[in-house]
Design a protein around this motif. Structure first.
Motif, PDB file in Angstrom:
ATOM      1  N   ILE A 414     -26.965 -13.563  -9.784  1.00  0.00           N
ATOM      2  CA  ILE A 414     -27.932 -13.700  -8.691  1.00  0.00           C
ATOM      3  C   ILE A 414     -29.362 -13.556  -9.207  1.00  0.00           C
ATOM      4  CG2 ILE A 414     -28.730 -12.694  -6.521  1.00  0.00           C
ATOM      5  CD1 ILE A 414     -26.142 -14.334  -6.330  1.00  0.00           C
ATOM      6  N   ALA A 415     -29.574 -12.618 -10.127  1.00  0.00           N
ATOM      7  CA  ALA A 415     -30.912 -12.451 -10.700  1.00  0.00           C
ATOM      8  C   ALA A 415     -31.382 -13.735 -11.376  1.00  0.00           C
ATOM      9  CB  ALA A 415     -30.912 -11.293 -11.694  1.00  0.00           C
ATOM     10  N   THR A 416     -30.482 -14.370 -12.110  1.00  0.00           N
ATOM     11  CA  THR A 416     -30.823 -15.621 -12.798  1.00  0.00           C
ATOM     12  C   THR A 416     -31.165 -16.715 -11.791  1.00  0.00           C
ATOM     13  OG1 THR A 416     -29.394 -15.045 -14.660  1.00  0.00           O
ATOM     14  CG2 THR A 416     -29.976 -17.369 -14.396  1.00  0.00           C
ATOM     15  N   ARG A 417     -30.390 -16.780 -10.714  1.00  0.00           N
ATOM     16  CA  ARG A 417     -30.658 -17.806  -9.697  1.00  0.00           C
ATOM     17  C   ARG A 417     -32.003 -17.575  -9.023  1.00  0.00           C
ATOM     18  NH1 ARG A 417     -25.472 -18.616  -6.724  1.00  0.00           N
ATOM     19  NH2 ARG A 417     -26.741 -19.148  -4.915  1.00  0.00           N
ATOM     20  N   VAL A 418     -32.314 -16.335  -8.702  1.00  0.00           N
ATOM     21  CA  VAL A 418     -33.607 -16.035  -8.071  1.00  0.00           C
ATOM     22  C   VAL A 418     -34.754 -16.448  -8.987  1.00  0.00           C
ATOM     23  CG1 VAL A 418     -35.138 -14.185  -7.281  1.00  0.00           C
ATOM     24  CG2 VAL A 418     -32.733 -14.182  -6.595  1.00  0.00           C
ATOM     25  N   LYS A 419     -34.624 -16.129 -10.256  1.00  0.00           N
ATOM     26  CA  LYS A 419     -35.693 -16.474 -11.202  1.00  0.00           C
ATOM     27  C   LYS A 419     -35.818 -17.988 -11.374  1.00  0.00           C
ATOM     28  CE  LYS A 419     -34.255 -13.630 -14.496  1.00  0.00           C
ATOM     29  NZ  LYS A 419     -34.250 -12.894 -15.795  1.00  0.00           N
ATOM     30  N   GLN A 420     -34.686 -18.682 -11.473  1.00  0.00           N
ATOM     31  CA  GLN A 420     -34.727 -20.130 -11.656  1.00  0.00           C
ATOM     32  C   GLN A 420     -35.272 -20.846 -10.428  1.00  0.00           C
ATOM     33  OE1 GLN A 420     -30.668 -21.041 -12.702  1.00  0.00           O
ATOM     34  NE2 GLN A 420     -31.028 -20.760 -14.906  1.00  0.00           N
ATOM     35  N   ASN A 421     -34.856 -20.374  -9.253  1.00  0.00           N
ATOM     36  CA  ASN A 421     -35.251 -21.056  -8.013  1.00  0.00           C
ATOM     37  C   ASN A 421     -36.683 -20.752  -7.596  1.00  0.00           C
ATOM     38  OD1 ASN A 421     -32.624 -21.927  -7.984  1.00  0.00           O
ATOM     39  ND2 ASN A 421     -31.955 -20.664  -6.270  1.00  0.00           N
ATOM     40  N   ARG A 422     -37.104 -19.510  -7.847  1.00  0.00           N
ATOM     41  CA  ARG A 422     -38.368 -19.058  -7.262  1.00  0.00           C
ATOM     42  C   ARG A 422     -39.444 -18.664  -8.285  1.00  0.00           C
ATOM     43  NH1 ARG A 422     -39.609 -19.055  -1.565  1.00  0.00           N
ATOM     44  NH2 ARG A 422     -37.669 -19.769  -0.613  1.00  0.00           N
ATOM     45  N   ASN A 423     -39.018 -18.307  -9.491  1.00  0.00           N
ATOM     46  CA  ASN A 423     -39.960 -17.733 -10.462  1.00  0.00           C
ATOM     47  C   ASN A 423     -40.844 -16.693  -9.777  1.00  0.00           C
ATOM     48  OD1 ASN A 423     -41.342 -17.281 -12.874  1.00  0.00           O
ATOM     49  ND2 ASN A 423     -42.834 -18.921 -12.472  1.00  0.00           N
ATOM     50  N   PRO A 424     -40.235 -15.679  -9.175  1.00  0.00           N
ATOM     51  CA  PRO A 424     -40.982 -14.759  -8.309  1.00  0.00           C
ATOM     52  C   PRO A 424     -42.032 -13.953  -9.065  1.00  0.00           C
ATOM     53  CG  PRO A 424     -38.810 -13.876  -8.783  1.00  0.00           C
ATOM     54  CD  PRO A 424     -38.830 -15.270  -9.343  1.00  0.00           C
ATOM     55  N   GLN A 425     -43.163 -13.780  -8.396  1.00  0.00           N
ATOM     56  CA  GLN A 425     -44.243 -12.969  -8.944  1.00  0.00           C
ATOM     57  C   GLN A 425     -44.427 -11.684  -8.139  1.00  0.00           C
ATOM     58  OE1 GLN A 425     -45.797 -14.095 -11.857  1.00  0.00           O
ATOM     59  NE2 GLN A 425     -44.088 -15.562 -11.639  1.00  0.00           N
ATOM     60  N   SER A 426     -43.668 -11.530  -7.070  1.00  0.00           N
ATOM     61  CA  SER A 426     -43.784 -10.352  -6.218  1.00  0.00           C
ATOM     62  C   SER A 426     -42.430 -10.022  -5.614  1.00  0.00           C
ATOM     63  CB  SER A 426     -44.786 -10.606  -5.092  1.00  0.00           C
ATOM     64  OG  SER A 426     -44.277 -11.591  -4.197  1.00  0.00           O
ATOM     65  N   SER A 427     -42.315  -8.809  -5.109  1.00  0.00           N
ATOM     66  CA  SER A 427     -41.077  -8.395  -4.438  1.00  0.00           C
ATOM     67  C   SER A 427     -40.821  -9.245  -3.201  1.00  0.00           C
ATOM     68  CB  SER A 427     -41.160  -6.916  -4.065  1.00  0.00           C
ATOM     69  OG  SER A 427     -41.154  -6.107  -5.224  1.00  0.00           O
ATOM     70  N   ALA A 428     -41.882  -9.654  -2.510  1.00  0.00           N
ATOM     71  CA  ALA A 428     -41.720 -10.506  -1.333  1.00  0.00           C
ATOM     72  C   ALA A 428     -41.071 -11.831  -1.712  1.00  0.00           C
ATOM     73  CB  ALA A 428     -43.077 -10.746  -0.669  1.00  0.00           C
ATOM     74  N   GLU A 429     -41.412 -12.361  -2.878  1.00  0.00           N
ATOM     75  CA  GLU A 429     -40.815 -13.616  -3.320  1.00  0.00           C
ATOM     76  C   GLU A 429     -39.366 -13.430  -3.762  1.00  0.00           C
ATOM     77  OE1 GLU A 429     -43.534 -15.030  -6.274  1.00  0.00           O
ATOM     78  OE2 GLU A 429     -44.892 -15.898  -4.789  1.00  0.00           O
ATOM     79  N   VAL A 430     -39.036 -12.265  -4.299  1.00  0.00           N
ATOM     80  CA  VAL A 430     -37.631 -11.958  -4.596  1.00  0.00           C
ATOM     81  C   VAL A 430     -36.819 -11.976  -3.307  1.00  0.00           C
ATOM     82  CG1 VAL A 430     -36.025 -10.177  -5.399  1.00  0.00           C
ATOM     83  CG2 VAL A 430     -38.152 -10.601  -6.659  1.00  0.00           C
ATOM     84  N   VAL A 431     -37.364 -11.366  -2.263  1.00  0.00           N
ATOM     85  CA  VAL A 431     -36.679 -11.333  -0.968  1.00  0.00           C
ATOM     86  C   VAL A 431     -36.480 -12.744  -0.430  1.00  0.00           C
ATOM     87  CG1 VAL A 431     -36.924 -10.651   1.455  1.00  0.00           C
ATOM     88  CG2 VAL A 431     -37.403  -9.000  -0.363  1.00  0.00           C
TER      89      VAL A 431
END
Length: 489
Positions: A414-431
């Motif tokens: 799931i962590a890999t998918r979140v990073k690939q899909n969103r490249n999050p820069q904040s906790s809000a983007e992780v959510v």
């Protein structure tokens, strides 16, 4: 609703969830294309090559195990992997409608044959389905048709056939039941697997698996059948069971009863009379074509109303299978299964464990597949949401993320998918990434609450290591899975 929301709504109600992976497949098709693909499931490669017999063997043993939990494990795996979600959703509907329980049947191949019968006719003509179910060995045993003979008819099946399966309460008399019961006398079962003798059961079972011959089969005994004239719903004739099924399935009461029940399953309770009549008209015009009724249902404006959108409490299947499919473990499971030269060898332990775990999780929420509580099936809707079931649902995210044992969870995936899909820069983007993966829809205040939990547990950097990802994702999903909004589909 946006186009995307409409497609997700279809996938929740007519399928097995609308997570990111499902949406990726269906969104390019549009709303009409998604509905067509769901309904025309025979045109879709099911993507499920696993034989049920792979569940009937254990490593280090030559024994064939034929208890119903083998069938349960196989069905759980199918729910997880199938590319025909509506077919399985309808199979589940019919499993609840024709509520046969393994608590009485106890013989796994009989339950397997029963579920296969429901699946084979799931979207076809209703009369074909009822004719097949009436001759299904599990149903015959469950409602004691095999004990019904000329001069001493058993009324159990005839009663449920009218009350639950076709007409509904109030549209028949006790005399109708008594007369219909006479029509099913002489219907029984041959237990082919046991006929060569107890000492040969193991070999006979293996032979049946290899040849495809049934281990149990329907049979008629003319000398035990009452072939006299009968009167059912005002119609007279020397009816047998097939005639009675045909008569009941053609009644307008049956059209309305099934239409109401299908709407309540796919949409919401207590449908308006106009909705029931529209579905019943389709049922009658199409000679009981279930697929046509479902299409009419999905094209009604009420199906797209606020009254219907995200207002149905998720059943244990909707909640648990929906989440599990969103992990996208199909390729992993098939790799673990490996190339199978002999379907009568034990399925790989990780595959068995995952499907078994899925069955246990649903059971902990009040639904043990193959074991409905009574002849009326499970109670649906708000009955699924209790303090006990909510406790299990809230814990599910931590279990999947492997909190406390990160090497055994799916946090890294799931962590890999979140990073690939969103490249999050904040906790809000992780959510936001997690809501996309797991089909969550929350207001700003609740998103902020999840973002605070993410930040407290390490925020974006926590995604980079399995141990920290496990703790952080587990904390966020615990909150997400606890929200009232996430209980609704």
């Amino acid at each position: 609703m946006t186009e995307r929301q409409k497609i997700a709504h279809l996938l929740r109600r007519l399928g097995l969830g609308a997570g990111e992976l499902e949406m990726r497949q269906y969104e390019p098709l549009g709303v009409a294309g998604t509905l067509n693909r769901l309904l025309d499931f025979e045109k879709v490669d099911e993507g499920f090559p696993v034989s049920p017999w792979e569940y009937c063997f254990e490593e280090g043993s030559n024994e064939v195990y034929l208890d119903p939990f083998r069938t349960l494990g196989h069905w759980c795996l199918r729910l997880l992997l199938t590319k025909r979600p509506l077919q399985e959703k309808l199979t589940l509907f019919w499993h609840d409608h024709f509520s046969v329980s393994a608590s009485k049947i106890e013989f796994g191949p009989m339950m397997l044959k029963h579920i296969d019968t429901l699946r084979r006719h799931a979207g076809g003509k209703f009369e074909d389905l009822v004719q097949a179910v009436a001759k299904d060995p599990a149903m015959i045993r469950f409602l004691d048709t095999d004990a019904s003979i000329k001069g001493a008819p058993n009324e159990n099946f005839a009663r449920e056939l009218m009350e639950l399966y076709t007409l509904g309460i109030g549209h028949y008399t006790e005399r109708d039941i008594q007369e219909a019961a006479r029509a099913f006398t002489g219907w029984g079962i041959r237990y082919l697997v046991f006929e060569p003798g107890g000492e040969k059961i193991q070999q006979t079972a293996r032979d049946s698996m290899k040849s495809g011959k049934p281990m149990v089969a329907f049979c008629k005994t003319p000398d035990l059948h009452d072939d006299g004239e009968k009167t059912v719903l005002g119609q007279k004739g020397r009816f047998d069971g097939e005639d009675v099924v045909r008569l009941l399935c053609s009644r307008p009461e049956t059209a309305r009863h099934l239409s109401r029940k299908l709407w309540e399953w796919f949409a919401y309770p207590n449908p308006e009379n106009a909705v029931v009549e529209a579905l019943a008209a389709t049922f009658t015009k199409s000679s009981g074509d279930i697929r046509a009724v479902v299409r009419t249902l999905a094209e009604r404006p009420e199906f797209w109303s606020e009254k219907c959108y995200r207002t149905m409490p998720k059943s244990p299947v909707d909640f648990t299978v929906g989440i599990t499919r969103q992990f996208g473990v199909n390729d992993f499971l098939m790799t673990m299964r490996g190339k199978v030269e002999d379907p009568m060898k034990p399925i790989a332990k990780p595959v068995r464990d995952i499907s078994g775990f899925l069955g246990i999780l649903m059971s902990q929420q009040g639904m043990l597949l193959l074991y409905p509580p009574d002849v009326g099936g499970w109670e649906w809707g708000e009955k699924w949401i209790t303090s006990q079931t909510m406790t299990m649902r809230i814990r599910l995210g931590e279990q999947f993320m492997g909190v406390g044992q990160a090497d055994k969870g799916l946090a890294n995936l799931i962590a890999t998918r979140v990073k690939q899909n969103r490249n999050p820069q904040s906790s809000a983007e992780v959510v936001e990434g997690l809501l996309e993966i797991f089909d969550g829809e929350l207001d700003g205040a609740k998103k902020a609450e999840l973002a605070r939990a993410c930040e407290k547990a390490g925020g974006v950097p926590a995604l980079d290591k399995p141990e920290t990802a496990s703790e952080m994702l587990g904390a966020v999903l615990r909150l997400l899975f606890a929200t009232p909004e996430f209980q609704m589909g």
